[in-house]
Structure formats: C-alpha cells, structure tokens
Design an enzyme around this catalytic site. Structure first.
Site, PDB file in Angstrom:
ATOM      1  N   HIS A  31      38.197  36.953  47.211  1.00  0.00           N
ATOM      2  CA  HIS A  31      37.435  37.673  46.060  1.00  0.00           C
ATOM      3  C   HIS A  31      36.201  38.173  46.829  1.00  0.00           C
ATOM      4  O   HIS A  31      35.189  37.577  46.263  1.00  0.00           O
ATOM      5  CB  HIS A  31      37.213  36.942  45.010  1.00  0.00           C
ATOM      6  CG  HIS A  31      38.376  36.971  44.129  1.00  0.00           C
ATOM      7  ND1 HIS A  31      38.794  37.744  43.191  1.00  0.00           N
ATOM      8  CD2 HIS A  31      39.387  35.806  44.008  1.00  0.00           C
ATOM      9  CE1 HIS A  31      39.746  37.363  42.522  1.00  0.00           C
ATOM     10  NE2 HIS A  31      40.421  36.334  42.732  1.00  0.00           N
ATOM     11  N   CYS A  33      42.674  40.843  45.603  1.00  0.00           N
ATOM     12  CA  CYS A  33      43.530  39.602  44.938  1.00  0.00           C
ATOM     13  C   CYS A  33      44.884  40.291  44.382  1.00  0.00           C
ATOM     14  O   CYS A  33      45.630  40.775  45.113  1.00  0.00           O
ATOM     15  CB  CYS A  33      42.641  38.832  43.936  1.00  0.00           C
ATOM     16  SG  CYS A  33      43.525  37.182  43.716  1.00  0.00           S
ATOM     17  N   GLU A  77      34.333  40.507  45.859  1.00  0.00           N
ATOM     18  CA  GLU A  77      33.411  41.075  44.861  1.00  0.00           C
ATOM     19  C   GLU A  77      32.393  40.087  44.039  1.00  0.00           C
ATOM     20  O   GLU A  77      31.523  40.462  43.273  1.00  0.00           O
ATOM     21  CB  GLU A  77      34.179  41.879  43.720  1.00  0.00           C
ATOM     22  CG  GLU A  77      34.894  40.818  42.808  1.00  0.00           C
ATOM     23  CD  GLU A  77      35.931  40.229  43.128  1.00  0.00           C
ATOM     24  OE1 GLU A  77      36.610  39.486  42.305  1.00  0.00           O
ATOM     25  OE2 GLU A  77      36.438  40.065  44.209  1.00  0.00           O
TER      26      GLU A  77
END
Length: 242
Positions: A182, A93, A184
């Site tokens: 994102h 990001c 993660e």
C-alpha cells in the site's frame, strides 16, 4: 493550441480505499482524475479519453465474482486498457492482483498474510526498471493482504519480492504495473481507514489487539520514508504520460 490537461481514471472498491497520497501527487502535476466507485454501482466509462488507469485495493478477492459481480466487468476493462489500448496502469494491492488475474495469471490465498510494515526488495529486473528509479534496493512498505499473485501473467516481469510474498511488484510490458504493498497510505489515509469501525475490527481479528497497536505505531514511525518512496514511484509512473 493549449496542451490538454492529462486525466486519469481511478477504480475504487470502497470509499475509504482512495488513492491517498497519490491525490497530492496528481494535483501537484496538474493531472485531473475521475473516480469509478465500483462497489457503489458506478458504470465504467469509455477508457479512450484517459491517459492512465489507477486501480486501488480493498478486502475483496479477485475470485469473488458471485459476491461482487462488478469484478467481471472490471477485469474486462483492465484487459482492454492494458492489452488493447496500452494505457499506463498502476494497481495497488487488489489492483495488483486484478492485473495478474485479468491477464491470465493466478491469485490465491497467501501462504503467509502480511499486515504491517515490511521490507520489500527489488529483484534484478526491479533494480534496473524505471518504475523504481531513485529507490533503494530494499525499502519498507505498508502491507495488508491475505491473497497474493502466485503465477504472474505470461511475459510479466517480477520487480520486487519479500520474505513472505514472492511477487510484491510486477510489470506487464512497459506501461502496466502492480504493487502488492500500500504505497498510497499517508497519515490522512490511515486515519480514514480507522475511522471505519469495521476496518479497525478486521485489523484486530487479523493480528490481535497488540498487533493492531503495533501496526499503527510502525506505520506512524516509518511514514516519512513510506511517503518519500510513494512520491518517487508515482512520479516515475506518471512520467509515462506527462
């Protein structure tokens, strides 16, 4: 002689914006990591002792150097890591946008901000790139961004795109990568985000109360697939230095 344990440096812009599921991947692979909490005033250490650089996201924008003076030093560190040291780099990001901005690309407010779970499609270059080996040509990922890379750095390859964002992933050379989405986020990470009242409030401001509920429901429903894709991408990335 015993082989040195690999070590990754993590640039973090907020305590809750941590590497999420990537921490599990690092532990499983025996990779150590050190966190630089930039928003808390941590100094950036010498990069030469690290095998990779992981740069996380958050709400700051790459052009806000007056509000966040550490952005200038962070961009310089990214230039050093990527252009001089050829370190493996993975940006998420804001970390994706910083990679582009630090190396001469352009980042602007997004024409259509993305907040939710959206399909991301690999480009022809992405389908052939080892970073996305093992992934389907189109995969869902969690998104939360209001800025985007509008002009990649010279020589960069666009690896993935979406209907609202032309540059969802890019590669600079063979070892530096940015992901707008994102990847993660796992269940504990999402819980950490919404344990922060300010983060929850920003989500409601962005998409409304019903949109915020839909964001959470969609994330929960798609989480197993999101996490499988994240583990695969991170394994492909760490193959560069393991």
């Amino acid at each position: 002689m015993a082989r040195r344990r690999p070590r990754v440096l993590v640039f973090q812009h907020m305590e809750l914006a941590h590497p999420g599921i990537f921490r599990d991947c690092l532990r499983a692979d025996g990779i150590a990591w050190d966190v630089v909490a930039l928003e808390a005033g941590d100094a950036i250490p010498a990069l030469e002792g690290y095998d990779g650089l992981l740069v996380m996201g958050r709400a700051q924008d790459v052009w806000q150097e007056a509000e966040h003076p550490w952005l200038k030093a962070e961009k310089q560190a990214i230039r050093t890591a990527v252009s001089e040291l050829q370190m493996p780099y993975l940006g998420i990001c804001l970390g994706h946008q910083l990679l582009a901005a630090a190396l001469g690309g352009e980042v602007r407010p997004a024409t259509t901000p993305e907040v939710g779970v959206f399909e991301v499609s690999l480009t022809e270059a992405g389908r052939e790139h080892p970073l996305f080996a093992g992934l389907a040509p189109t995969t869902r990922f969690l998104q939360w961004h209001a800025a985007e890379v509008t002009t990649p750095p010279a020589g960069a390859a666009v690896l993935a795109t979406s209907g609202a964002c032309a540059v969802q992933a890019l590669a600079v050379g063979e070892r530096a990568f940015g992901l707008q989405f994102h990847a993660e986020v796992d269940p504990p990470t999402l819980a950490d985000w919404f344990a922060d009242p300010a983060t929850a409030e920003v989500l409601v401001q962005r998409v409304g109360t019903e949109g915020a509920a839909r964001f959470t429901a969609d994330a929960d429903r798609h989480m197993p697939g999101l996490n499988r894709a994240a583990r695969q991408i991170f394994a492909n990335f760490t193959a560069l230095f393991l």
